[in-house]
Design a protein around this motif. Structure first.
Motif, PDB file in Angstrom:
ATOM      1  N   GLY A 133       0.790  -1.233   0.000  1.00  0.00           N
ATOM      2  CA  GLY A 133       0.000   0.000   0.000  1.00  0.00           C
ATOM      3  C   GLY A 133       0.819   1.278   0.000  1.00  0.00           C
ATOM      4  N   VAL A 134       2.157   1.169   0.181  1.00  0.00           N
ATOM      5  CA  VAL A 134       3.016   2.361   0.247  1.00  0.00           C
ATOM      6  C   VAL A 134       4.335   2.068  -0.466  1.00  0.00           C
ATOM      7  CG1 VAL A 134       4.268   3.959   1.749  1.00  0.00           C
ATOM      8  CG2 VAL A 134       2.029   3.102   2.452  1.00  0.00           C
ATOM      9  N   LYS A 135       4.844   3.060  -1.188  1.00  0.00           N
ATOM     10  CA  LYS A 135       6.189   2.972  -1.760  1.00  0.00           C
ATOM     11  C   LYS A 135       6.914   4.265  -1.434  1.00  0.00           C
ATOM     12  CE  LYS A 135       8.864   2.356  -6.011  1.00  0.00           C
ATOM     13  NZ  LYS A 135       9.753   1.316  -5.415  1.00  0.00           N
ATOM     14  N   GLU A 136       8.141   4.159  -0.964  1.00  0.00           N
ATOM     15  CA  GLU A 136       8.925   5.353  -0.684  1.00  0.00           C
ATOM     16  C   GLU A 136      10.368   5.139  -1.097  1.00  0.00           C
ATOM     17  OE1 GLU A 136      10.262   5.468   3.817  1.00  0.00           O
ATOM     18  OE2 GLU A 136       8.082   5.286   3.708  1.00  0.00           O
ATOM     19  N   PHE A 154      10.400  10.651  -1.832  1.00  0.00           N
ATOM     20  CA  PHE A 154       9.026  10.555  -2.333  1.00  0.00           C
ATOM     21  C   PHE A 154       8.295   9.437  -1.586  1.00  0.00           C
ATOM     22  CE2 PHE A 154      10.772  13.070  -5.633  1.00  0.00           C
ATOM     23  CZ  PHE A 154       9.716  13.664  -6.318  1.00  0.00           C
ATOM     24  N   VAL A 155       7.034   9.694  -1.266  1.00  0.00           N
ATOM     25  CA  VAL A 155       6.183   8.697  -0.610  1.00  0.00           C
ATOM     26  C   VAL A 155       4.873   8.606  -1.380  1.00  0.00           C
ATOM     27  CG1 VAL A 155       4.975   8.019   1.491  1.00  0.00           C
ATOM     28  CG2 VAL A 155       7.206   9.133   1.659  1.00  0.00           C
ATOM     29  N   LEU A 156       4.601   7.414  -1.922  1.00  0.00           N
ATOM     30  CA  LEU A 156       3.370   7.150  -2.657  1.00  0.00           C
ATOM     31  C   LEU A 156       2.466   6.293  -1.774  1.00  0.00           C
ATOM     32  CD1 LEU A 156       1.698   7.108  -5.351  1.00  0.00           C
ATOM     33  CD2 LEU A 156       2.990   5.040  -5.943  1.00  0.00           C
ATOM     34  N   THR A 157       1.242   6.772  -1.520  1.00  0.00           N
ATOM     35  CA  THR A 157       0.308   6.072  -0.640  1.00  0.00           C
ATOM     36  C   THR A 157      -0.942   5.679  -1.413  1.00  0.00           C
ATOM     37  OG1 THR A 157       1.092   7.432   1.205  1.00  0.00           O
ATOM     38  CG2 THR A 157      -0.914   6.168   1.554  1.00  0.00           C
ATOM     39  N   GLU A 158      -1.217   4.381  -1.458  1.00  0.00           N
ATOM     40  CA  GLU A 158      -2.361   3.881  -2.210  1.00  0.00           C
ATOM     41  C   GLU A 158      -3.684   4.262  -1.557  1.00  0.00           C
ATOM     42  OE1 GLU A 158      -2.746  -0.264  -4.300  1.00  0.00           O
ATOM     43  OE2 GLU A 158      -3.482  -0.448  -2.258  1.00  0.00           O
ATOM     44  N   MET A 159      -3.736   4.242  -0.228  1.00  0.00           N
ATOM     45  CA  MET A 159      -4.988   4.452   0.486  1.00  0.00           C
ATOM     46  C   MET A 159      -5.627   5.796   0.155  1.00  0.00           C
ATOM     47  SD  MET A 159      -7.231   3.108   2.442  1.00  0.00           S
ATOM     48  CE  MET A 159      -6.325   1.703   3.124  1.00  0.00           C
ATOM     49  N   ASP A 160      -4.809   6.875   0.188  1.00  0.00           N
ATOM     50  CA  ASP A 160      -5.381   8.195  -0.086  1.00  0.00           C
ATOM     51  C   ASP A 160      -4.998   8.730  -1.462  1.00  0.00           C
ATOM     52  OD1 ASP A 160      -2.742   8.737   0.330  1.00  0.00           O
ATOM     53  OD2 ASP A 160      -3.019   9.957   2.122  1.00  0.00           O
ATOM     54  N   GLY A 161      -4.308   7.905  -2.254  1.00  0.00           N
ATOM     55  CA  GLY A 161      -4.010   8.287  -3.629  1.00  0.00           C
ATOM     56  C   GLY A 161      -3.127   9.514  -3.757  1.00  0.00           C
ATOM     57  N   THR A 162      -2.100   9.632  -2.907  1.00  0.00           N
ATOM     58  CA  THR A 162      -1.230  10.811  -2.943  1.00  0.00           C
ATOM     59  C   THR A 162       0.218  10.430  -3.203  1.00  0.00           C
ATOM     60  OG1 THR A 162      -0.832  10.771  -0.552  1.00  0.00           O
ATOM     61  CG2 THR A 162      -2.700  12.087  -1.341  1.00  0.00           C
ATOM     62  N   LEU A 163       0.935  11.342  -3.859  1.00  0.00           N
ATOM     63  CA  LEU A 163       2.378  11.227  -4.035  1.00  0.00           C
ATOM     64  C   LEU A 163       2.987  12.488  -3.449  1.00  0.00           C
ATOM     65  CD1 LEU A 163       4.897   9.838  -5.203  1.00  0.00           C
ATOM     66  CD2 LEU A 163       4.477  11.088  -7.341  1.00  0.00           C
ATOM     67  N   HIS A 216      -6.023   1.411  -8.010  1.00  0.00           N
ATOM     68  CA  HIS A 216      -6.777   1.169  -6.774  1.00  0.00           C
ATOM     69  C   HIS A 216      -7.756   2.311  -6.511  1.00  0.00           C
ATOM     70  CE1 HIS A 216      -7.584   0.162  -2.562  1.00  0.00           C
ATOM     71  NE2 HIS A 216      -7.350   1.424  -2.291  1.00  0.00           N
ATOM     72  N   TYR A 217      -7.281   3.548  -6.677  1.00  0.00           N
ATOM     73  CA  TYR A 217      -8.126   4.713  -6.427  1.00  0.00           C
ATOM     74  C   TYR A 217      -9.350   4.716  -7.341  1.00  0.00           C
ATOM     75  CZ  TYR A 217      -9.654   9.587  -6.483  1.00  0.00           C
ATOM     76  OH  TYR A 217     -10.409  10.726  -6.441  1.00  0.00           O
ATOM     77  N   MET A 218      -9.134   4.415  -8.616  1.00  0.00           N
ATOM     78  CA  MET A 218     -10.240   4.468  -9.578  1.00  0.00           C
ATOM     79  C   MET A 218     -11.196   3.294  -9.423  1.00  0.00           C
ATOM     80  SD  MET A 218      -8.486   6.108 -12.983  1.00  0.00           S
ATOM     81  CE  MET A 218     -10.091   6.589 -13.635  1.00  0.00           C
ATOM     82  N   LYS A 219     -10.690   2.150  -8.936  1.00  0.00           N
ATOM     83  CA  LYS A 219     -11.579   1.013  -8.649  1.00  0.00           C
ATOM     84  C   LYS A 219     -12.563   1.378  -7.540  1.00  0.00           C
ATOM     85  CE  LYS A 219     -11.222  -3.021  -9.701  1.00  0.00           C
ATOM     86  NZ  LYS A 219     -11.963  -3.885 -10.662  1.00  0.00           N
ATOM     87  N   VAL A 220     -12.070   2.167  -6.556  1.00  0.00           N
ATOM     88  CA  VAL A 220     -12.928   2.604  -5.456  1.00  0.00           C
ATOM     89  C   VAL A 220     -13.868   3.712  -5.919  1.00  0.00           C
ATOM     90  CG1 VAL A 220     -12.970   3.676  -3.169  1.00  0.00           C
ATOM     91  CG2 VAL A 220     -11.261   1.923  -3.697  1.00  0.00           C
ATOM     92  N   ALA A 221     -13.328   4.662  -6.702  1.00  0.00           N
ATOM     93  CA  ALA A 221     -14.128   5.817  -7.134  1.00  0.00           C
ATOM     94  C   ALA A 221     -15.172   5.443  -8.173  1.00  0.00           C
ATOM     95  CB  ALA A 221     -13.212   6.908  -7.682  1.00  0.00           C
ATOM     96  N   PHE A 222     -14.875   4.452  -9.014  1.00  0.00           N
ATOM     97  CA  PHE A 222     -15.795   4.037 -10.086  1.00  0.00           C
ATOM     98  C   PHE A 222     -16.013   2.528 -10.006  1.00  0.00           C
ATOM     99  CE2 PHE A 222     -13.256   7.671 -11.535  1.00  0.00           C
ATOM    100  CZ  PHE A 222     -14.253   8.606 -11.777  1.00  0.00           C
TER     101      PHE A 222
END
Length: 359
Positions: A133-136, A154-163, A216-222
């Motif tokens: 769920g996270v890459k840094e 850089f920190v990429l977080t899948e849960m909230d869709g932020t980089l 992941h973000y778009m699967k949740v949003a749509f």
């Protein structure tokens, strides 16, 4: 002996025409002229060069110029591209970018290494999301104003869709071929972030991690959208980039050379290809909504250098561009006409409204 070798070469050529073997096993380029007799795949000349850098795994020969032994031909016959795909691409995550022959070297190399060297896709590794769920990690980011590349965390977080990236002092200025352009839209304005890493595997890992997080973000949003629809919205190559000249809305406005980037319906133009922000943007709707693309012959004036003209008409105004060569002119015309021929989606109507409100 000569007759035997002629027969062997003919046999290899026959195998190259079997179903699955007529395109490169790694990038899809038609009519591959090389084959790996240890992996049993047919590959193009560019991918062949990458295979040569994996001598413990892949040994390649030309289909037409090399001497082929009987046991090597039998190995090719019992394997082939379809069998290799079933084995080495059995569990490629749905979000993972599969490069084509039009893609850059680092994407193709890391795809080949992931398949055959690391055997990354032979086993299922849980969900299709970002592992953990996270890459840094550390990437070198180009400064918006001074153009220096500085190390940033850089920190990429899948849960909230932020980089997110964090400032870490490092004054060293560098350039590198393993680059990644991250373009995002905020408040209906595009922003470019340019990063690179010394390790090609690491930069491709970031590229696919961003695709995983967005998937992941778009699967949740749509939730009703299928995988194919979502994949079309994931980070990918721009439809086209390059220089054109552009004039302003008034007949007396001068032409200025600009770098253009077409991201689906968003045509952005920059003073320099590495600018963080676009100087302006044009929304390309569909023909049925009043958008048109026509050719224009623009005589050389005191301001324009090129005369291969393209006119884009929107419901609000008409834009005039010129291209340097006939080839570029035809290429831009083709991609523009293709975009406006596609009906707009509900989401794109909303984007169009934002453009009209902004103008």
């Amino acid at each position: 002996m000569s007759g035997e070798q002629d027969w062997n070469k003919k046999s290899v050529r026959i195998l190259s025409r079997k179903e699955g073997n007529t395109k490169c096993a790694d990038c899809g380029e038609p009519d591959p002229q090389w084959a790996s007799y240890t992996l049993g795949v047919f590959v193009c000349v560019t991918c062949c060069g990458i295979h040569r850098n994996l001598p413990e795994i892949s040994k390649v020969k030309s289909l037409t110029m090399a001497k082929w032994e009987e046991d090597q031909i039998q190995f090719l016959d019992s394997h082939g591209n379809n069998a290799a795909k079933a084995k080495y691409e059995a569990h490629v995550p749905v979000y993972y970018y599969r490069p084509t022959y039009a893609d850059c070297h680092v994407l193709r190399e890391q795809w080949i290494r992931a398949k055959y060297e690391r055997q990354q896709f032979m086993k299922k590794e849980g969900s299709d999301g970002l592992p953990g769920g996270v890459k840094e990690g550390i990437l070198f980011k180009r400064g918006r104003d001074n153009g220096q590349y500085l190390a940033r965390k850089f920190v990429l977080t899948e849960m909230d869709g932020t980089l997110k990236y964090f400032i870490k002092p490092d004054p060293e200025k560098m350039k590198h071929s393993n680059g990644l352009q991250i373009t995002y839209v905020k408040d209906n304005r595009a922003r470019n972030v340019f990063v690179y890493h010394n390790d090609g595997q690491e930069i491709v890992s970031w590229f696919n991690a961003i695709r995983a997080a967005q998937f992941h973000y778009m699967k949740v949003a749509f939730p009703t959208a299928n995988d194919k629809e979502i994949l079309s919205r994931l980070p990918q190559n721009f439809l086209k980039e390059g220089y054109m000249e552009k004039t302003g809305p008034k007949p007396t406005d001068t032409f200025k050379k600009r770098w253009f980037t077409l991201d689906h319906r968003r045509l952005m133009y920059f003073k320099d290809p590495l600018d963080a922000f676009a100087k302006g943007e044009v929304f390309l709707g569909s023909i049925e909504n009043g958008y048109q693309v026509t050719t224009e012959l623009v005589p050389n004036s005191y301001s324009n250098v090129w005369n291969y003209g393209i006119s884009i008409s929107t419901p609000e105004r008409t834009y005039l561009f010129t291209c340097e060569s006939e080839h570029e002119w035809e290429s831009w015309l083709s991609v523009f006409k293709k975009v406006i021929s596609i009906p707009m989606t509900v989401r794109e109507y909303a984007v169009e409204a934002q453009f009209k409100h902004r103008s």
